[in-house]
Scaffold this motif. Structure first.
Motif: not given
Length: 315
Positions: A142-156, A274-287
């Protein structure tokens, strides 16, 4: 058969009277009697002995009462559980992370969330950077933690939140000539041999170190790579080379190494959620709200060794 039939039947059984049950249900007695007769017809059994006063359940009616109560209780539990899941009080959240962040702010995030939402199960998955992103896109996390790099910059298709801009530090063997300096310039280490984090595991951190060295006019001479921070520290302590790591590495006490701040102000790395766009999970939003609210502690870098910290020799 509908749930209302069960409620009508239970009310009559409890009150032992059609008239009192009708009052309790806020309905007229004739429709209630008709509904019970329809229920008995559908079941093919008589539920009440109407000749007794007050009316009594037949043996079949007694068995049906027990099952009816259990059915409604299970329904109420299902409704409550569904509502709590919708409100983010119950359920699970799958969190992916790289091993390199486990010594920083990540434990505080987990601890705070568990305290506030003890009935939400956190499923933790440790992976390397590329695998984390793929698992996120495949909805395995549902959510990941990492150091920012080019693939994240370019992800839409992904959303990001920068959690901390953490300073990088030079990690030196205890007896290294540069250990006498209060801080290190990248130019000081251009001729050194490096022990580097493995790129496939922590791509963002590896990319940032190469970028900084490039800005200083050199490509690091990498003689060894390693997966875990503690391994890198051990190799530095063994004088295999030097390293550049995030400042939270100070939380790992390792004899034989010293840490020095890097002079260049750009020597930082970005820990990112990092998480998916438009993820409406209430638990994710609370996290996400919890990690937004946490104050991020940046360790102070001073001229002390990990061994000195461990034995308390420095005031």
């Amino acid at each position: 058969m509908e749930l209302r039939h069960l409620r009508y039947f239970i009310a009559v059984a409890d009150e032992q009277s059609f008239s009192r049950a009708a009052e309790r249900l806020h309905m007229a007695q004739p429709p209630l009697s008709h509904q019970i007769k329809d229920l008995e017809k559908e079941l093919g059994v008589q539920l009440f002995d109407r000749k007794s006063h007050p009316i009594q359940l037949t043996p079949a009616g007694q068995a049906f009462l027990e099952e009816s109560r259990a059915t409604l209780a299970q329904l109420e539990q299902a409704v409550t559980k569904t509502q709590r899941i919708h409100q983010g009080e119950l359920g699970y959240l799958t969190v992916g992370f790289t091993s390199s962040i486990a010594n920083g702010v990540f434990p505080e995030m987990l601890r705070t969330f568990r305290q506030r939402y003890p009935e939400v199960k956190l499923i933790l998955q440790e992976e390397h950077s590329a695998s984390l992103i793929q698992r996120l896109r495949d909805r395995q996390t549902d959510i990941i933690f990492l150091y920012l790099y080019h693939e994240i910059y370019e992800a839409h298709d992904l959303e990001t939140m920068s959690l901390t801009q953490e300073p990088l530090v030079a990690v030196l063997p205890k007896n290294h000539p540069l250990a006498a300096k209060s801080q290190i310039s990248l130019a000081d280490v251009k001729d050194e041999e490096f022990v580097m984090p493995l790129h496939q595991v922590v791509a963002g951190l590896s990319e940032q170190i190469y970028h900084l060295c490039s800005q200083a006019g050199f490509v690091p001479n990498v003689v060894q790579t390693a997966v875990f921070m503690v391994t890198i520290l051990g190799l530095v302590a063994g004088e295999t080379g030097i390293s550049i790591l995030p400042s939270h590495v100070l939380n790992i006490q390792r004899e034989g190494v010293v840490y020095r701040p890097i002079q260049e102000p750009t020597a930082t790395t970005h820990l990112t959620a990092v998480w998916r766009q438009n993820d409406s999970s209430t638990i994710l939003q609370q996290f996400l709200e919890i990690i937004k609210s946490l104050s991020i502690y940046q360790p102070e870098i001073s001229m002390i060794s990990a061994s000195e910290l461990e034995v308390g020799c420095v005031s």
